[in-house]
Design a protein around this motif. Structure first.
Motif, PDB file in Angstrom:
ATOM      1  N   ILE A 108      -1.840  -4.742  -7.424  1.00  0.00           N
ATOM      2  CA  ILE A 108      -1.182  -3.491  -7.058  1.00  0.00           C
ATOM      3  C   ILE A 108       0.327  -3.752  -6.950  1.00  0.00           C
ATOM      4  N   PRO A 109       1.117  -3.301  -7.917  1.00  0.00           N
ATOM      5  CA  PRO A 109       2.575  -3.501  -7.857  1.00  0.00           C
ATOM      6  C   PRO A 109       3.199  -2.701  -6.717  1.00  0.00           C
ATOM      7  N   PHE A 110       4.358  -3.171  -6.235  1.00  0.00           N
ATOM      8  CA  PHE A 110       5.087  -2.407  -5.227  1.00  0.00           C
ATOM      9  C   PHE A 110       6.586  -2.565  -5.447  1.00  0.00           C
ATOM     10  N   GLN A 111       7.339  -1.615  -4.866  1.00  0.00           N
ATOM     11  CA  GLN A 111       8.790  -1.636  -4.964  1.00  0.00           C
ATOM     12  C   GLN A 111       9.341  -2.573  -3.889  1.00  0.00           C
ATOM     13  N   PHE A 112       9.979  -3.648  -4.290  1.00  0.00           N
ATOM     14  CA  PHE A 112      10.497  -4.639  -3.350  1.00  0.00           C
ATOM     15  C   PHE A 112      11.766  -4.114  -2.672  1.00  0.00           C
ATOM     16  N   ILE A 113      11.795  -4.174  -1.345  1.00  0.00           N
ATOM     17  CA  ILE A 113      12.975  -3.802  -0.566  1.00  0.00           C
ATOM     18  C   ILE A 113      13.576  -5.101  -0.019  1.00  0.00           C
ATOM     19  N   ASP A 114      14.791  -5.415  -0.409  1.00  0.00           N
ATOM     20  CA  ASP A 114      15.381  -6.732  -0.143  1.00  0.00           C
ATOM     21  C   ASP A 114      15.942  -6.850   1.275  1.00  0.00           C
ATOM     22  N   VAL A 115      15.053  -6.752   2.255  1.00  0.00           N
ATOM     23  CA  VAL A 115      15.394  -7.031   3.649  1.00  0.00           C
ATOM     24  C   VAL A 115      14.234  -7.823   4.254  1.00  0.00           C
ATOM     25  N   HIS A 116      14.530  -8.573   5.308  1.00  0.00           N
ATOM     26  CA  HIS A 116      13.474  -9.366   5.948  1.00  0.00           C
ATOM     27  C   HIS A 116      13.322  -8.972   7.410  1.00  0.00           C
ATOM     28  N   PHE A 117      12.081  -8.641   7.771  1.00  0.00           N
ATOM     29  CA  PHE A 117      11.711  -8.416   9.163  1.00  0.00           C
ATOM     30  C   PHE A 117      10.553  -9.333   9.502  1.00  0.00           C
ATOM     31  N   PRO A 118      10.601 -10.073  10.618  1.00  0.00           N
ATOM     32  CA  PRO A 118       9.398 -10.787  11.052  1.00  0.00           C
ATOM     33  C   PRO A 118       8.348  -9.782  11.489  1.00  0.00           C
ATOM     34  N   GLY A 119       7.083 -10.134  11.326  1.00  0.00           N
ATOM     35  CA  GLY A 119       6.000  -9.289  11.815  1.00  0.00           C
ATOM     36  C   GLY A 119       5.437  -8.303  10.816  1.00  0.00           C
ATOM     37  N   THR A 120       6.045  -8.184   9.621  1.00  0.00           N
ATOM     38  CA  THR A 120       5.523  -7.219   8.656  1.00  0.00           C
ATOM     39  C   THR A 120       4.128  -7.610   8.176  1.00  0.00           C
ATOM     40  N   GLY A 121       3.878  -8.921   8.061  1.00  0.00           N
ATOM     41  CA  GLY A 121       2.531  -9.362   7.679  1.00  0.00           C
ATOM     42  C   GLY A 121       1.496  -8.992   8.718  1.00  0.00           C
TER      43      GLY A 121
END
Length: 277
Positions: free
Chosen positions: A208-221
Protein backbone atom coordinates in the motif's frame (compact mmCIF):
# COMPACT_ATOMS: atom_id res chain seq x y z
CA UNK A 1 -19.27 0.23 20.85
CA UNK A 2 -20.74 -3.23 20.25
CA UNK A 3 -17.34 -4.84 19.70
CA UNK A 4 -15.67 -3.33 22.78
CA UNK A 5 -12.82 -5.56 23.98
CA UNK A 6 -10.46 -5.79 26.94
CA UNK A 7 -7.05 -4.73 25.65
CA UNK A 8 -3.78 -5.06 27.55
CA UNK A 9 -0.89 -2.88 26.38
CA UNK A 10 2.57 -4.08 27.44
CA UNK A 11 4.92 -1.19 26.71
CA UNK A 12 6.95 1.52 28.42
CA UNK A 13 5.38 4.56 30.07
CA UNK A 14 6.99 7.95 29.40
CA UNK A 15 6.80 10.75 31.92
CA UNK A 16 7.02 13.36 29.15
CA UNK A 17 6.00 12.72 25.55
CA UNK A 18 3.35 10.95 23.53
CA UNK A 19 4.95 7.59 22.82
CA UNK A 20 4.31 3.98 23.86
CA UNK A 21 1.57 3.75 26.52
CA UNK A 22 0.95 7.51 26.46
CA UNK A 23 0.29 7.33 22.71
CA UNK A 24 -1.69 4.08 22.59
CA UNK A 25 -4.02 4.48 25.58
CA UNK A 26 -5.93 7.52 24.24
CA UNK A 27 -6.34 5.97 20.78
CA UNK A 28 -7.68 2.60 21.91
CA UNK A 29 -9.89 4.16 24.57
CA UNK A 30 -11.36 6.56 22.02
CA UNK A 31 -12.09 3.64 19.71
CA UNK A 32 -14.32 2.27 22.46
CA UNK A 33 -12.18 -0.47 24.00
CA UNK A 34 -11.46 -1.08 27.69
CA UNK A 35 -7.71 -0.50 27.94
CA UNK A 36 -5.32 -1.78 30.62
CA UNK A 37 -1.54 -1.58 30.88
CA UNK A 38 1.54 -3.41 32.09
CA UNK A 39 4.57 -1.08 31.90
CA UNK A 40 7.89 -2.67 30.92
CA UNK A 41 9.75 0.45 32.01
CA UNK A 42 9.22 3.97 33.27
CA UNK A 43 11.01 6.44 31.01
CA UNK A 44 11.57 10.07 32.00
CA UNK A 45 10.89 11.42 28.50
CA UNK A 46 11.10 10.47 24.82
CA UNK A 47 14.60 9.39 23.84
CA UNK A 48 14.71 12.03 21.10
CA UNK A 49 15.73 14.64 23.68
CA UNK A 50 19.10 12.88 24.04
CA UNK A 51 19.00 12.77 27.84
CA UNK A 52 16.73 10.38 29.73
CA UNK A 53 16.54 7.88 32.54
CA UNK A 54 14.84 4.48 32.49
CA UNK A 55 13.51 2.38 35.37
CA UNK A 56 13.27 -1.32 34.49
CA UNK A 57 9.98 -2.70 35.87
CA UNK A 58 10.61 -6.41 35.32
CA UNK A 59 10.13 -7.26 39.02
CA UNK A 60 6.85 -5.32 39.08
CA UNK A 61 5.62 -7.17 35.98
CA UNK A 62 6.16 -10.55 37.66
CA UNK A 63 4.29 -9.48 40.79
CA UNK A 64 1.44 -7.81 38.89
CA UNK A 65 0.89 -10.85 36.67
CA UNK A 66 0.78 -13.13 39.70
CA UNK A 67 -1.92 -10.97 41.28
CA UNK A 68 -3.86 -10.84 38.01
CA UNK A 69 -3.81 -14.62 37.77
CA UNK A 70 -5.16 -14.91 41.31
CA UNK A 71 -7.93 -12.44 40.43
CA UNK A 72 -8.73 -14.21 37.17
CA UNK A 73 -8.27 -11.20 34.87
CA UNK A 74 -8.75 -12.03 31.18
CA UNK A 75 -7.97 -10.05 28.03
CA UNK A 76 -9.24 -10.20 24.45
CA UNK A 77 -6.09 -8.61 23.04
CA UNK A 78 -2.49 -8.27 24.18
CA UNK A 79 -0.13 -5.85 22.45
CA UNK A 80 3.60 -5.62 23.16
CA UNK A 81 6.15 -2.92 22.41
CA UNK A 82 9.41 -1.80 24.05
CA UNK A 83 11.08 -4.33 26.35
CA UNK A 84 13.58 -3.30 29.02
CA UNK A 85 15.21 -6.69 29.65
CA UNK A 86 15.68 -10.13 28.12
CA UNK A 87 13.79 -11.64 31.06
CA UNK A 88 10.63 -9.81 29.98
CA UNK A 89 10.39 -11.97 26.84
CA UNK A 90 9.89 -15.15 28.85
CA UNK A 91 7.51 -13.40 31.24
CA UNK A 92 5.34 -12.13 28.40
CA UNK A 93 5.39 -15.43 26.48
CA UNK A 94 4.26 -17.30 29.58
CA UNK A 95 1.53 -14.77 30.29
CA UNK A 96 0.23 -14.96 26.72
CA UNK A 97 0.16 -18.75 26.99
CA UNK A 98 -1.88 -18.48 30.21
CA UNK A 99 -4.38 -16.18 28.43
CA UNK A 100 -4.81 -18.37 25.35
CA UNK A 101 -8.42 -18.73 24.27
CA UNK A 102 -10.34 -18.65 21.03
CA UNK A 103 -10.30 -15.18 19.54
CA UNK A 104 -7.36 -13.81 21.58
CA UNK A 105 -5.46 -11.31 19.40
CA UNK A 106 -1.74 -10.89 20.09
CA UNK A 107 0.14 -8.09 18.34
CA UNK A 108 3.86 -7.40 18.69
CA UNK A 109 5.78 -4.31 17.64
CA UNK A 110 9.46 -5.42 17.90
CA UNK A 111 10.80 -1.99 18.85
CA UNK A 112 14.59 -2.04 18.50
CA UNK A 113 15.78 -0.23 15.35
CA UNK A 114 15.10 2.38 12.69
CA UNK A 115 16.73 4.17 9.76
CA UNK A 116 19.02 1.26 8.96
CA UNK A 117 20.55 0.73 12.40
CA UNK A 118 19.82 -0.73 15.82
CA UNK A 119 19.01 1.62 18.69
CA UNK A 120 21.76 2.33 21.21
CA UNK A 121 22.05 -0.54 23.67
CA UNK A 122 20.30 -3.05 21.43
CA UNK A 123 22.43 -6.17 20.94
CA UNK A 124 22.19 -9.38 18.94
CA UNK A 125 20.78 -10.96 22.11
CA UNK A 126 17.96 -8.41 21.99
CA UNK A 127 17.28 -9.29 18.37
CA UNK A 128 17.19 -13.01 19.19
CA UNK A 129 14.80 -12.38 22.07
CA UNK A 130 12.49 -10.43 19.75
CA UNK A 131 12.52 -13.40 17.37
CA UNK A 132 11.20 -15.51 20.24
CA UNK A 133 8.50 -12.98 21.08
CA UNK A 134 7.15 -12.54 17.55
CA UNK A 135 6.76 -16.32 17.46
CA UNK A 136 3.70 -16.11 19.71
CA UNK A 137 2.08 -13.17 17.90
CA UNK A 138 -0.84 -13.20 15.51
CA UNK A 139 0.24 -9.90 13.97
CA UNK A 140 3.64 -8.20 13.95
CA UNK A 141 4.35 -4.60 12.90
CA UNK A 142 8.11 -4.08 12.48
CA UNK A 143 9.45 -1.18 10.50
CA UNK A 144 11.72 -2.08 7.57
CA UNK A 145 14.92 -1.88 9.62
CA UNK A 146 13.53 -4.16 12.33
CA UNK A 147 12.30 -6.64 9.73
CA UNK A 148 15.78 -6.75 8.18
CA UNK A 149 17.55 -7.37 11.49
CA UNK A 150 15.02 -9.99 12.59
CA UNK A 151 15.52 -11.94 9.37
CA UNK A 152 19.18 -11.13 8.73
CA UNK A 153 18.25 -10.09 5.17
CA UNK A 154 19.31 -6.83 3.47
CA UNK A 155 20.42 -5.23 6.75
CA UNK A 156 20.74 -1.46 6.45
CA UNK A 157 18.92 -1.11 3.13
CA UNK A 158 16.26 1.59 3.04
CA UNK A 159 14.52 0.32 -0.09
CA UNK A 160 13.73 -3.16 -1.37
CA UNK A 161 12.41 -4.69 -4.58
CA UNK A 162 9.09 -6.53 -4.61
CA UNK A 163 10.88 -9.91 -4.59
CA UNK A 164 13.14 -8.86 -1.71
CA UNK A 165 10.13 -7.76 0.33
CA UNK A 166 8.48 -11.16 -0.15
CA UNK A 167 11.66 -12.91 1.02
CA UNK A 168 11.69 -10.76 4.18
CA UNK A 169 7.99 -11.36 4.85
CA UNK A 170 8.34 -15.12 4.33
CA UNK A 171 11.37 -15.18 6.65
CA UNK A 172 9.40 -13.33 9.32
CA UNK A 173 6.48 -15.75 8.99
CA UNK A 174 8.83 -18.67 9.60
CA UNK A 175 9.25 -17.41 13.18
CA UNK A 176 5.54 -17.99 13.80
CA UNK A 177 3.40 -14.86 13.30
CA UNK A 178 0.38 -15.30 11.05
CA UNK A 179 0.07 -11.80 9.58
CA UNK A 180 2.84 -9.28 8.94
CA UNK A 181 2.90 -5.52 8.44
CA UNK A 182 6.19 -3.82 7.52
CA UNK A 183 6.07 -0.04 7.87
CA UNK A 184 8.35 2.73 6.62
CA UNK A 185 9.57 0.98 3.48
CA UNK A 186 10.45 2.29 0.05
CA UNK A 187 9.91 0.45 -3.22
CA UNK A 188 13.16 0.14 -5.15
CA UNK A 189 11.37 -0.07 -8.50
CA UNK A 190 9.33 3.12 -8.17
CA UNK A 191 10.82 5.08 -5.27
CA UNK A 192 7.38 5.19 -3.64
CA UNK A 193 7.08 4.83 0.12
CA UNK A 194 4.88 1.93 1.11
CA UNK A 195 3.58 -0.37 3.80
CA UNK A 196 4.03 -4.05 2.91
CA UNK A 197 2.51 -7.13 4.46
CA UNK A 198 0.91 -10.53 4.41
CA UNK A 199 -2.76 -11.08 5.28
CA UNK A 200 -3.07 -14.66 6.52
CA UNK A 201 -6.87 -14.77 6.34
CA UNK A 202 -6.91 -13.74 2.69
CA UNK A 203 -3.66 -15.60 1.93
CA UNK A 204 -2.39 -12.46 0.17
CA UNK A 205 0.72 -10.32 0.08
CA UNK A 206 -0.04 -6.61 -0.20
CA UNK A 207 1.69 -3.31 -0.86
CA UNK A 208 0.00 0.00 0.00
CA UNK A 209 1.84 3.16 -1.18
CA UNK A 210 1.62 6.36 0.85
CA UNK A 211 2.59 10.01 0.53
CA UNK A 212 5.75 10.57 2.59
CA UNK A 213 5.71 13.67 4.82
CA UNK A 214 9.31 14.63 5.64
CA UNK A 215 9.00 15.27 9.37
CA UNK A 216 9.82 13.04 12.33
CA UNK A 217 7.68 12.52 15.42
CA UNK A 218 8.42 9.84 18.04
CA UNK A 219 5.44 7.62 18.81
CA UNK A 220 3.90 7.46 15.33
CA UNK A 221 4.57 3.71 15.19
CA UNK A 222 2.75 3.27 18.50
CA UNK A 223 -0.25 5.22 17.22
CA UNK A 224 -0.25 3.19 14.00
CA UNK A 225 -0.29 -0.03 16.04
CA UNK A 226 -3.08 1.27 18.27
CA UNK A 227 -5.31 2.20 15.34
CA UNK A 228 -4.55 -1.10 13.59
CA UNK A 229 -5.42 -3.27 16.57
CA UNK A 230 -8.43 -1.13 17.44
CA UNK A 231 -9.82 -1.56 13.94
CA UNK A 232 -9.14 -5.31 13.93
CA UNK A 233 -10.95 -5.70 17.25
CA UNK A 234 -13.83 -3.68 15.83
CA UNK A 235 -14.26 -6.19 13.02
CA UNK A 236 -12.43 -4.43 10.16
CA UNK A 237 -10.78 -6.80 7.67
CA UNK A 238 -6.98 -6.90 7.93
CA UNK A 239 -5.95 -4.90 4.86
CA UNK A 240 -8.74 -2.41 5.52
CA UNK A 241 -7.43 -1.97 9.08
CA UNK A 242 -3.90 -1.35 7.74
CA UNK A 243 -5.20 1.27 5.31
CA UNK A 244 -7.21 2.94 8.07
CA UNK A 245 -4.14 3.12 10.34
CA UNK A 246 -2.11 4.62 7.49
CA UNK A 247 -4.78 7.23 6.73
CA UNK A 248 -5.10 8.25 10.38
CA UNK A 249 -1.34 8.64 10.81
CA UNK A 250 -1.00 10.62 7.59
CA UNK A 251 -3.71 13.00 8.82
CA UNK A 252 -2.17 13.32 12.30
CA UNK A 253 1.30 14.04 10.94
CA UNK A 254 -0.06 16.59 8.49
CA UNK A 255 -2.04 18.36 11.22
CA UNK A 256 0.93 18.51 13.61
CA UNK A 257 3.82 19.08 11.17
CA UNK A 258 4.01 22.80 12.01
CA UNK A 259 4.57 22.14 15.73
CA UNK A 260 8.04 23.38 16.72
CA UNK A 261 8.82 20.91 19.51
CA UNK A 262 8.51 17.60 17.70
CA UNK A 263 10.54 15.57 20.22
CA UNK A 264 7.52 15.18 22.49
CA UNK A 265 5.49 13.50 19.75
CA UNK A 266 2.04 14.21 18.35
CA UNK A 267 -0.39 15.72 20.84
CA UNK A 268 -2.87 12.92 20.27
CA UNK A 269 -5.53 14.15 22.71
CA UNK A 270 -5.86 17.33 20.62
CA UNK A 271 -6.69 15.35 17.49
CA UNK A 272 -8.79 12.42 18.70
CA UNK A 273 -11.65 13.53 16.44
CA UNK A 274 -9.52 12.24 13.52
CA UNK A 275 -10.40 8.72 14.69
CA UNK A 276 -14.08 9.42 13.98
CA UNK A 277 -13.59 10.75 10.46
Amino acid sequence: MENSKNVLIINDMPGYGKVALAAMLPVLSNLGHSVYNLPTALVSNTLDYGKFTILDTTDYMVKAIEVWKQLGFQFDCITTGFLASAAQVGIIRDFIASQKKEGLLVMTDPIMADEGKLYNGVTEETVENMRRLIGVADVIVPNLTEAEFLTGLYEGQQSLTRDQVRRVIDALREFGPRSVVITSGQQAETGEHAVWGYDHRAGEYFCIPFQFIDVHFPGTGDMFSAVLVGELLGGTAFQGAVRRAMDVLETLIDLEKGEIEKNKGIRIEKFLDVLKQ
